[in-house]
Motif scaffolding. Sequence first.
Motif: not given
Length: 699
Positions: A429-431, A516-519, A511-512, A557-559
Amino acid sequence: MRKGKLISLVTGMAFMLAACGAPAEQPAPTTAPAAPTQPPAAPTAAIQVVEATATPVPTLPPTTKFKEAPDLAKLVAEGKLPPVDQRLPEKPVVTPVREAIGKYGGTIQTASWWPGVGNVLLYISEPPIKWKADLTGYEPGLAESYEWSEDGKTFTLKLRKGLKWSDGQPYTTADWKFWWEDMVLDENYKGTVSRPAWLRKSDGSLIDMEFPDDYTVVWKSDQPMWINPFYMAQGFWEFANPMMKPAHYLKQFHPKYASDKTYDDLQKADQWWLNPEFPCLFAWCLTELSQDGQNYKFTRNPYYWRVDEQGNQLPYIDAIAVEIVQDEQVRILNCAQGRYDTAFRICGSPNEIPLLREKAEAGNYRFLENYMNGAGAWPGYMVNQYYVEGGKNYPDDTPEMAAEIRALLRDKRFRQALSHGLDRERMIDVVWGGIGEAKGATISPQSWHFASPEGQEVYKKWASAYANFDPDKANALLDEIGMKKGADGFRTLPSGKPFELVLDISDWGGSLKVQVDAAAEAKAQWEANLGIKVKVNNLQGQPELDTRTNEGQYMLRGAHISEIDIWTYPDWIFPIVNRYMFPLEGRWYASGKDQCKPVEGQPYSCGVKPEDGSPAAKLQALYEKGLRTKTIEDRHKVVWEAIDVIIEEGPFVIGVAGDQPMPIIVKNYMRNILDYGVVGPWAPATPGNQIPATWWMDK
């Protein structure tokens, strides 16, 4: 749109196009089966290796009179071009159309975001072996046929007789021999030639390659090559860039044949995507490149080797014009305004779908509704399985501190706690504004490894493993490990030392903002739900990003994780290269295992040998088992075995969401475009796997 449901939303790009010419000769439009409104059904059995007849190829009556585009007919009439039947190979490839026989003419207007226009090269290039349109396996493309010996150690490729380069010169094994002997085997040449692991023997030396006649190429190795030839189907970087070498053209730049030339001259000429003089084998070849490198034009190849079912030489469309637009927001605005005729991978992320839908009528474009990103995790968080000092994550960045953190990251209870500690529905929902499927990390759901009913069950089991939100279970696992909460409410290492989980992120996945939002949401949830303090380390554009990963210095690390054929891109399951979740174990394997000689003062220069019975050791053994496995069906089963290891010992990637629909749009007048594709992984070359030479403009 409901999250948790696999929906294909593809946005087609609207293109400003040139006026279309006369129709390909036709009594009346002959309609083929329309493009499916849903993705093709998964086959009920895995595909078997066949010599070269995976898909029946239609033939034309012997009396067929070939037809051609009006601009080519004009050149023939002027004596500037041979007649069409002399330009085609002995047996042109008869290519069925999806909707109707097309009209000749028009220029596709589209865009890319970097010089090199890779998103366009994906659907221009055609390798000897290609992906089927529905991504259920491979079939012959540029090659007429291929086969393996009984033991798999010899692979034979047959070229099409009479095939020609775009300048009319014959395409034969002389071109392959030049590539192999004068470029690959010439160590002085450092340009775009292929010397990859898939062209090597068991000792690391290059395979043998023979050319018994003008149309036969033979590969020979000391080990089975059941998988190796399929690499040629994986995107333009595996065949078009390193292997498509017109000998008659490039010899004039090769120092061996031209004493006044250097290897720098050869390298400059040897770039088909930047050199308008370079002859190509595809439907369109580069003919114009602006001086500032911002505009490309690929024009119809008069010697292209495909025809439609009425004998009309393809392609229907005259040219493809590409503008470089680096700013993503500008590209998205252009898409919304209907600037492009086709738009693959240039209209942003799934978050742009509502805006693009709102503007579709005014922009005169439609969505391709069944194009998915194919993400097994977007985002996903890789967990480093051999954390070492050097990343400067802590002031006391010592080997002793690194060893304790390494033990924690390698403890499956810790990784399972991280996974159970995420409310994925809230994150979606957020991302993503509710778009996507809440799931654990996998490879692409559309992968051919999951096409059979049994494969579907394997996928479902993998996607659901540790993916339910269960903070009570997660906290119990952390308590079991010995991570106590301090006075500040955050958990310590089992030794009692303070702990901060460092999460590296970048724009991986395109998509940065998504990362960013997910992290930020993952940090908030892990801190609130589990008491684990988290530091988000945004390394976008920083050189240490990949260094930290490849040297084993990162924690998480985000991937973006996706792949259709894990055997030609093993990294997401098998730790055999220096990256991702097992960077140092992968380096050990890729460096020749125990044959590697460490560099003095660099303790990890040869990587780290996996311990007996460890997950990395099990997965490396299964990879080698797969290389020896003859049939495609049995190799799928080896993948399933590896997934069992990942489920039992994992997760090694904390997945959040996946299989998001993508904004793929095309102008309403574009025809014969298949409404099914996967555009997250680039290897299947979508939409190039569906033969864009059959596309046309109904205007």
